[in-house]
Design an enzyme around this catalytic site. Structure first.
Site, PDB file in Angstrom:
ATOM      1  N   HIS A   1     -97.040  19.579  27.351  1.00  0.00           N
ATOM      2  CA  HIS A   1     -95.995  20.174  26.523  1.00  0.00           C
ATOM      3  C   HIS A   1     -94.640  19.494  26.725  1.00  0.00           C
ATOM      4  O   HIS A   1     -93.816  19.484  25.808  1.00  0.00           O
ATOM      5  CB  HIS A   1     -95.943  21.684  26.774  1.00  0.00           C
TER       6      HIS A   1
ATOM      7  N   HIS B   1    -106.523  21.268  17.911  1.00  0.00           N
ATOM      8  CA  HIS B   1    -107.133  22.288  18.769  1.00  0.00           C
ATOM      9  C   HIS B   1    -105.997  23.204  19.235  1.00  0.00           C
ATOM     10  O   HIS B   1    -105.415  22.992  20.301  1.00  0.00           O
ATOM     11  CB  HIS B   1    -107.830  21.646  19.964  1.00  0.00           C
TER      12      HIS B   1
ATOM     13  N   SER C   1     -99.009  25.059  22.317  1.00  0.00           N
ATOM     14  CA  SER C   1     -98.507  23.970  21.471  1.00  0.00           C
ATOM     15  C   SER C   1     -98.035  24.420  20.073  1.00  0.00           C
ATOM     16  O   SER C   1     -97.003  23.934  19.594  1.00  0.00           O
ATOM     17  CB  SER C   1     -99.553  22.855  21.364  1.00  0.00           C
TER      18      SER C   1
ATOM     19  N   GLU D   1    -108.143  25.874  14.567  1.00  0.00           N
ATOM     20  CA  GLU D   1    -108.699  26.606  15.713  1.00  0.00           C
ATOM     21  C   GLU D   1    -110.038  27.187  15.283  1.00  0.00           C
ATOM     22  O   GLU D   1    -110.122  27.956  14.332  1.00  0.00           O
ATOM     23  CB  GLU D   1    -107.730  27.709  16.174  1.00  0.00           C
TER      24      GLU D   1
ATOM     25  N   ASP E   1    -113.239  22.845  12.189  1.00  0.00           N
ATOM     26  CA  ASP E   1    -113.357  21.833  13.228  1.00  0.00           C
ATOM     27  C   ASP E   1    -112.188  20.856  13.074  1.00  0.00           C
ATOM     28  O   ASP E   1    -112.062  20.186  12.042  1.00  0.00           O
ATOM     29  CB  ASP E   1    -114.701  21.118  13.032  1.00  0.00           C
ATOM     30  N   GLY E   2    -111.337  20.780  14.075  1.00  0.00           N
ATOM     31  CA  GLY E   2    -110.143  19.947  13.985  1.00  0.00           C
ATOM     32  C   GLY E   2    -110.449  18.456  13.880  1.00  0.00           C
ATOM     33  O   GLY E   2    -109.718  17.711  13.224  1.00  0.00           O
TER      34      GLY E   2
ATOM     35  N   ASP F   1    -105.963  18.097  21.426  1.00  0.00           N
ATOM     36  CA  ASP F   1    -106.029  18.713  22.756  1.00  0.00           C
ATOM     37  C   ASP F   1    -107.294  19.563  22.895  1.00  0.00           C
ATOM     38  O   ASP F   1    -107.217  20.788  23.002  1.00  0.00           O
ATOM     39  CB  ASP F   1    -104.756  19.570  22.939  1.00  0.00           C
TER      40      ASP F   1
HETATM   41  N1  SAM Z   1    -103.392  22.942  22.188  1.00  0.00           N
HETATM   42  C1  SAM Z   1    -103.315  24.258  22.843  1.00  0.00           C
HETATM   43  C2  SAM Z   1    -102.022  24.320  23.612  1.00  0.00           C
HETATM   44  O1  SAM Z   1    -101.536  23.293  24.095  1.00  0.00           O
HETATM   45  O2  SAM Z   1    -101.458  25.426  23.707  1.00  0.00           O
HETATM   46  C3  SAM Z   1    -104.490  24.511  23.749  1.00  0.00           C
HETATM   47  C4  SAM Z   1    -105.810  24.223  23.123  1.00  0.00           C
HETATM   48  S1  SAM Z   1    -107.193  24.525  24.121  1.00  0.00           S
HETATM   49  C5  SAM Z   1    -107.113  23.291  25.329  1.00  0.00           C
HETATM   50  C6  SAM Z   1    -108.497  23.991  23.089  1.00  0.00           C
HETATM   51  C7  SAM Z   1    -108.772  24.935  21.923  1.00  0.00           C
HETATM   52  O3  SAM Z   1    -109.630  24.263  20.980  1.00  0.00           O
HETATM   53  C8  SAM Z   1    -109.504  26.213  22.294  1.00  0.00           C
HETATM   54  O4  SAM Z   1    -108.746  27.299  21.840  1.00  0.00           O
HETATM   55  C9  SAM Z   1    -110.847  26.139  21.545  1.00  0.00           C
HETATM   56  O5  SAM Z   1    -111.270  27.391  21.042  1.00  0.00           O
HETATM   57  C10 SAM Z   1    -110.515  25.220  20.412  1.00  0.00           C
HETATM   58  N2  SAM Z   1    -111.636  24.404  19.864  1.00  0.00           N
HETATM   59  C11 SAM Z   1    -112.730  23.958  20.505  1.00  0.00           C
HETATM   60  N3  SAM Z   1    -113.426  23.099  19.715  1.00  0.00           N
HETATM   61  C12 SAM Z   1    -112.727  22.996  18.553  1.00  0.00           C
HETATM   62  C13 SAM Z   1    -112.890  22.225  17.363  1.00  0.00           C
HETATM   63  N4  SAM Z   1    -113.924  21.410  17.230  1.00  0.00           N
HETATM   64  N5  SAM Z   1    -111.964  22.338  16.389  1.00  0.00           N
HETATM   65  C14 SAM Z   1    -110.889  23.159  16.536  1.00  0.00           C
HETATM   66  N6  SAM Z   1    -110.680  23.914  17.639  1.00  0.00           N
HETATM   67  C15 SAM Z   1    -111.585  23.835  18.635  1.00  0.00           C
END
Ligand code: SAM
Length: 298
Positions: free
Chosen positions: A19, A42, A103, A123, A151-152, A172
């Site tokens: 961050h 993500h 984030s 998400e 899916d991101g 992320d």
């Molecule tokens: N970026 C956030 C932050 O810095 O506050 C933290 C994200 S966390 C490390 C990863 C997130 O990605 C989780 O909430 C999970 O549910 C989500 N996730 C997992 N696979 C994903 C995908 N293929 N596409 C989108 N989100 C996904």
């Protein structure tokens, strides 16, 4: 469905690194008036309680943000780190750190006064999607923010290049699935083809696992092949060696280190991060392995 929930980890040393870098990149990008699109592939839940059940189960902020705010940092604190501390503090009234902004909220904080900018959050987890949507709804920012339960890795494709022609992509993942490492590489390779001038910021864990070891190398190769500059920042807080407890059982050390890899970084970023990372090592280092590294190329 995956079991990773960022709430367990919110405010840990990896978040401090991620961050602080995110904020420094954003601060640079908003120096220009032209519209910007920020993608968070993500996004997580957006806001986390540091005094809630989830956070307390592992309490990782104790060795991250909370340690940082309670330590006597050298004065003056490096501006990039001070900025991060100020932004987190702005979510917490009265000097107590009970809320941690993820984030999406850090991004929105910086873009708050810029109606022309867009934020796209992906998400996939149903619970986190719901929480994120509810948290973002409270901001009442209307159409500046789009939340996609997709899916991101795949979802990003359809938005590149963005009409604004200026964009930051934060990637992320939780890396809970081993395939995430390869998917990050594939996403960045594809994105660079569609939109080579975008800024890409990828967080990754530094753990003894071949996929994790290979990812920054792969990203370096992709940037070099595309002829684009890059910057790698890593923060190590402790040794990655397995330890034994009093009974002789092996104890996992928890995450010892992580990195942020940025393609097309602001030219000022390396100089801004060096003192910030040095202060992080000083405050968050747990043993003599604590260190930071900054490497750039292109
Ligand atoms: N970026 C956030 C932050 O810095 O506050 C933290 C994200 S966390 C490390 C990863 C997130 O990605 C989780 O909430 C999970 O549910 C989500 N996730 C997992 N696979 C994903 C995908 N293929 N596409 C989108 N989100 C996904």
């Amino acid at each position: 469905m995956f079991s990773y929930r960022h709430a367990f980890h919110a405010g840990n040393h990896a978040d401090v690194l991620k961050h602080t870098v995110l904020l420094a990149v954003l601060r640079h990008l908003v120096q220009k008036d032209t519209a910007l699109t920020v993608f968070d592939t993500h996004a997580g839940a957006g806001l986390y309680r540091l005094d809630g059940d989830y956070a307390q189960t592992s309490g990782e902020a104790v060795d991250g943000l909370l340690k940082l705010v309670s330590s006597e940092l050298p004065q003056p604190v490096a501006p990039a780190l001070q900025d991060y501390l100020d932004v987190v503090a702005s979510f917490n009234a009265g000097g107590k750190h009970t809320i941690y902004p993820g984030s999406p909220f850090i991004i929105q904080h910086v873009l708050a006064q810029r109606d022309r900018d867009k934020i796209k959050l992906f998400e996939l987890h149903p619970t986190d999607y719901k929480t994120l949507s509810a948290n973002i709804a409270q901001l009442e920012v209307g159409r500046q923010i789009a939340i996609l339960r997709e899916d991101g890795f795949e979802g990003l494709k359809k938005f590149l290049p963005p009409p604004s022609r200026r964009a930051l992509v934060l990637c992320d993942p939780s890396y809970e699935l081993k395939t995430d490492y390869a998917r990050v590489g594939a996403m960045v390779a594809d994105a660079l083809q569609r939109f080579a001038t975008g800024t890409y910021a990828v967080w990754y864990p530094i753990i003894p696992r071949p996929e994790a070891h290979d990812l920054p190398k792969k990203l370096k190769t992709l940037a070099n092949k595309a002829g684009k500059p890059w910057l790698g920042a890593t923060l190590t807080v402790k040794s990655s060696k397995l330890l034994k407890d009093d009974e002789g059982d092996v104890v996992r050390p928890g995450l010892p280190a992580s990195g942020m890899f940025i393609i097309n970084p602001p030219h000022t970023l390396k100089a801004a991060l060096a003192p910030a990372l040095a202060h992080m090592v000083e405050a968050l280092g747990q043993d003599q392995n604590a260190a930071f590294a900054l490497e750039s190329g292109g």
